[in-house]
Design a protein around this motif. Structure first.
Motif, PDB file in Angstrom:
ATOM      1  N   GLY A  64       0.808  -1.204   0.000  1.00  0.00           N
ATOM      2  CA  GLY A  64       0.000   0.000   0.000  1.00  0.00           C
ATOM      3  C   GLY A  64       0.836   1.246   0.000  1.00  0.00           C
ATOM      4  N   PRO A  65       0.199   2.340   0.248  1.00  0.00           N
ATOM      5  CA  PRO A  65       0.952   3.595   0.271  1.00  0.00           C
ATOM      6  C   PRO A  65       1.918   3.626   1.455  1.00  0.00           C
ATOM      7  CG  PRO A  65      -1.288   3.948   1.037  1.00  0.00           C
ATOM      8  CD  PRO A  65      -1.229   2.530   0.526  1.00  0.00           C
ATOM      9  N   ARG A  66       2.949   4.348   1.201  1.00  0.00           N
ATOM     10  CA  ARG A  66       3.972   4.415   2.240  1.00  0.00           C
ATOM     11  C   ARG A  66       3.454   5.188   3.442  1.00  0.00           C
ATOM     12  NH1 ARG A  66       8.940   6.037  -1.760  1.00  0.00           N
ATOM     13  NH2 ARG A  66       9.002   4.081  -2.899  1.00  0.00           N
ATOM     14  N   SER A  67       3.751   4.697   4.593  1.00  0.00           N
ATOM     15  CA  SER A  67       3.292   5.358   5.807  1.00  0.00           C
ATOM     16  C   SER A  67       4.467   5.536   6.736  1.00  0.00           C
ATOM     17  CB  SER A  67       2.217   4.508   6.483  1.00  0.00           C
ATOM     18  OG  SER A  67       2.740   3.253   6.864  1.00  0.00           O
ATOM     19  N   SER A  68       4.358   6.474   7.599  1.00  0.00           N
ATOM     20  CA  SER A  68       5.416   6.740   8.564  1.00  0.00           C
ATOM     21  C   SER A  68       4.829   6.630   9.966  1.00  0.00           C
ATOM     22  CB  SER A  68       6.007   8.128   8.334  1.00  0.00           C
ATOM     23  OG  SER A  68       5.010   9.103   8.575  1.00  0.00           O
ATOM     24  N   LEU A  69       5.635   6.143  10.847  1.00  0.00           N
ATOM     25  CA  LEU A  69       5.186   5.942  12.220  1.00  0.00           C
ATOM     26  C   LEU A  69       6.232   6.520  13.149  1.00  0.00           C
ATOM     27  CD1 LEU A  69       3.191   4.639  14.247  1.00  0.00           C
ATOM     28  CD2 LEU A  69       4.600   2.571  14.133  1.00  0.00           C
ATOM     29  N   TRP A  70       5.805   7.286  14.115  1.00  0.00           N
ATOM     30  CA  TRP A  70       6.715   7.862  15.104  1.00  0.00           C
ATOM     31  C   TRP A  70       6.676   6.993  16.360  1.00  0.00           C
ATOM     32  CZ3 TRP A  70      10.595  11.006  16.059  1.00  0.00           C
ATOM     33  CH2 TRP A  70      10.853  11.422  17.354  1.00  0.00           C
ATOM     34  N   CYS A  71       7.822   6.493  16.695  1.00  0.00           N
ATOM     35  CA  CYS A  71       7.911   5.689  17.903  1.00  0.00           C
ATOM     36  C   CYS A  71       8.284   6.598  19.067  1.00  0.00           C
ATOM     37  CB  CYS A  71       8.973   4.587  17.742  1.00  0.00           C
ATOM     38  SG  CYS A  71       9.124   3.549  19.196  1.00  0.00           S
ATOM     39  N   PRO A  72       7.366   6.829  19.998  1.00  0.00           N
ATOM     40  CA  PRO A  72       7.668   7.752  21.087  1.00  0.00           C
ATOM     41  C   PRO A  72       8.649   7.173  22.108  1.00  0.00           C
ATOM     42  CG  PRO A  72       5.488   6.809  21.401  1.00  0.00           C
ATOM     43  CD  PRO A  72       5.976   6.309  20.083  1.00  0.00           C
ATOM     44  N   PHE A  73       8.750   5.872  22.117  1.00  0.00           N
ATOM     45  CA  PHE A  73       9.627   5.254  23.113  1.00  0.00           C
ATOM     46  C   PHE A  73      11.081   5.418  22.710  1.00  0.00           C
ATOM     47  CE2 PHE A  73       5.965   3.551  25.062  1.00  0.00           C
ATOM     48  CZ  PHE A  73       5.124   3.112  24.071  1.00  0.00           C
ATOM     49  N   CYS A  74      11.265   5.273  21.392  1.00  0.00           N
ATOM     50  CA  CYS A  74      12.644   5.378  20.909  1.00  0.00           C
ATOM     51  C   CYS A  74      12.913   6.735  20.275  1.00  0.00           C
ATOM     52  CB  CYS A  74      12.933   4.267  19.885  1.00  0.00           C
ATOM     53  SG  CYS A  74      12.446   2.629  20.446  1.00  0.00           S
TER      54      CYS A  74
END
Lengths: 485, 116
Positions: A64-74
């Motif tokens: 699918g379309p590219r998605s970005s995820l922000w990891c708050p822990f790291c």
């Protein structure tokens, strides 16, 4: 006992809290403050929601379309760069040991519950399953590009699927024949307001077809009255335009042709046309004769075309006529609608300085109505025509000679006296003298009553052959002695 | 004569212009004389109400004593003074005068005509 020295608290060290986004010197107590706990709960809930989407992708891997995820822990932004499948980088990160350590440190620092660590990462089993699905998907893409007629049900589940969108494009391209008919089905926006009416032939030029042999003259176009703005039904509109048209090109020759209109349209505007047929060049009966509104005489304000030029400088004196909002909202069937439209066009032309054609011919008549007579305006016109011709003859006569007043009594012939004094027998003496007495009853007629009102003494009337002599009271205002010789 | 607010027409062409150029508004012409008390009373009432009805009505006064006005006096057979004549789009409007009392905003009562 020496006073207990309180150990001086070390200078508070300011720390920055990422969740609260502020510096504080509260130390470890900060994590227990309600504001911090609220911020922590919000951040964790946001991450959980994103993780749930990620787990969905785990179950159904797709490119699918590219998605970005922000990891708050790291504090790491996970973006799919080179991966073929969506969220692959995020999935790998969430399963890594570094992420696990970061989750533990985060919760330890900010006071989260340590038993929920597993909920913020992806287990190895899930990763394995996902990798299997990816491998299986990588071997199937050839089957999807063979130009199926309809999209596969599986692809429709995820509309964000790139391959699905590609296939749909191919599908659309393969079915071009439908697009060829679009040109014929193009609906152009209306170029003119119809006001709810439908005009198959909305031009005055087609009026002649409706009225048979009635000739059409294009003089109506001079005034620039746009038909589209009338908002009338076609037949009514055409009749009005034709009526205004005929008002300017009227001839006595057209009488017969115009009579056909009268039977079709009882509209007042058409009767305006009827009036236009009359030659009212001599309508200026300003001599106090009976040519008035009751007899159907032409109104004075529309007489004599030479007054138009005089009226031109008086336009400013004309009382302002403000439009009722927008002209489109006016009732098209109002009295004098045709006149108002034409007159408005003329005034606009005058404002522009254009030469205005003479509108009020001597034969033009407004739509007048006799006040004291009942019936249609057509009947009033007929009555006017009857009365108008004898008026012309009378107007040509010389003024009457000035003669002394002769009362009706004095006039030769007893007929007048009988009419005045009613049915009562005339009481005359032997000599034929008529005596008027107070004893005469009051109900012998209005004139008698009026006469008795003024009579206070006896009138001696002597009627002889050819001679009339009377003597009356001076109070009555007249003494007449008239002798025929 | 009359009121400052209401124009007085003394010439025939002025009346013609008023009748011909007042479009889509009722034109009320009061035929009367300045010396008549009833005329002055009516003029006062018309002046007071002219603003309220200004959106759809135009009121003007016509001097009957003017020589040029005799044409209109004869045409409309005006005998009673004052007389009000109504026009709409250069059409003389027939009136059916009833005896319905009309109370104006300032408390005055007037026998109102009934439009047909």
């Amino acid at each position: 006992m020496p006073p207990k020295r309180e150990t001086p608290t070390p200078a508070a060290v300011f720390e920055y809290c990422e969740l609260c986004r502020r510096n504080h010197n509260q130390g470890r107590r900060h994590r227990y403050f309600p504001a911090h706990r609220t911020a922590l709960a919000a951040a964790l809930s946001r991450f959980r929601s994103k993780l749930s989407d990620l787990r969905r992708a785990l179950r159904h891997p797709s490119s699918g379309p590219r998605s970005s995820l922000w990891c708050p822990f790291c504090s790491v932004d996970l973006v799919d760069l080179d991966s073929r499948f969506a969220c692959s980088n995020a999935i790998y990160h969430l399963t890594s040991q570094d992420h696990l350590n970061g989750v533990k440190a985060f919760l330890r620092k900010h006071g989260g519950q340590m038993d929920q660590v597993e909920s913020y990462r992806i287990s190895d089993d899930e990763l394995a399953k996902w990798e299997k699905c990816c491998e299986s998907l990588s071997t199937e893409p050839e089957m999807l590009s063979e130009g199926l007629i309809g999209p596969t049900p599986g692809l429709l589940k995820d509309i964000r699927n790139k391959s699905t969108s590609k296939n749909l494009d191919n599908f659309a391209e393969s079915y071009i024949p439908y697009s060829s008919n679009t040109e014929s089905c193009v609906v152009m926006p209306l170029q003119s307001p119809t006001n709810g009416a439908y005009y198959p032939n909305s031009t005055a030029c087609h009026g002649s077809s409706t009225f048979g042999s009635i000739p059409y003259s294009p003089s109506c176009e001079i005034f620039g009255v746009p038909i589209k703005h009338c908002g009338l039904i076609p037949s009514h509109e055409q009749q009005i335009m034709l009526g205004t048209d005929l008002l300017h090109s009227v001839d006595t020759k057209m009488k017969g042709a115009q009579s056909a209109i009268l039977g079709n349209e009882p509209n007042s505007s058409v009767s305006c046309v009827v009036h236009a047929q009359q030659k009212i060049s001599d309508g200026n009966n300003g001599q106090g004769l009976k040519a008035n509104v009751h007899t159907g005489a032409p109104p004075p304000w529309l007489e004599a075309s030479e007054h138009d030029q005089e009226n031109a400088p008086l336009r400013g004196y004309a009382l302002p006529s403000s439009r009722k909002g927008k002209s489109g909202k006016l009732n098209p069937k109002r009295v004098g609608a045709a006149w108002a439209e034409r007159r408005r066009a003329e005034m606009e032309m005058e404002k522009r300085g254009e030469p205005v054609p003479e509108t009020s011919d001597s034969s033009w008549l407004p739509n007048f109505g006799s006040v004291w007579q009942s019936g249609t305006r057509k009947e009033s016109r007929k009555e006017f025509e009857k009365n108008h011709k004898p008026h012309d003859e009378k107007s040509n006569k010389l003024p009457l000679e000035i003669k002394p007043y002769i009362s009706k009594r004095m006039r030769v012939g007893s007929r007048a006296s009988r009419m005045i004094f009613g049915g009562m027998p005339n009481k005359c003496n032997k000599r034929g003298v008529f005596l008027s007495k107070k004893s005469r009853p009051a109900n012998s007629g209005m004139l008698v009553g009026a006469f008795n009102y003024y009579v206070s003494v006896h009138l001696l009337l002597l009627i002889r052959d050819g001679s009339i002599t009377s003597r009356g009271n001076m109070e009555q205002g007249y003494v007449l002695k008239y002798n025929y010789s | 004569m009359g009121s400052v607010l209401l124009p007085t027409l003394r010439r025939k062409r002025e009346v013609d212009a008023a009748i011909r150029d007042t479009l889509d508004k009722v034109l009320v012409l009061r035929f009367g004389r300045a010396a008549d008390a009833a005329c002055l009373h009516l003029d006062d009432i018309l002046a007071k109400s002219s603003w309220d009805i200004s959106k759809f009505t135009t009121v003007a006064l016509v001097d009957m004593d003017s020589e040029e006005m005799q044409v209109y006096v004869d045409y409309f057979d005006i005998t009673l003074v004052p007389a009000t004549i109504f026009f709409f789009n250069a059409h003389h409007m027939k009136m059916d005068s009833g005896i319905v009392p009309v109370k104006l905003s300032d408390g005055e009562e007037l026998d109102g005509p009934i439009f047909r």
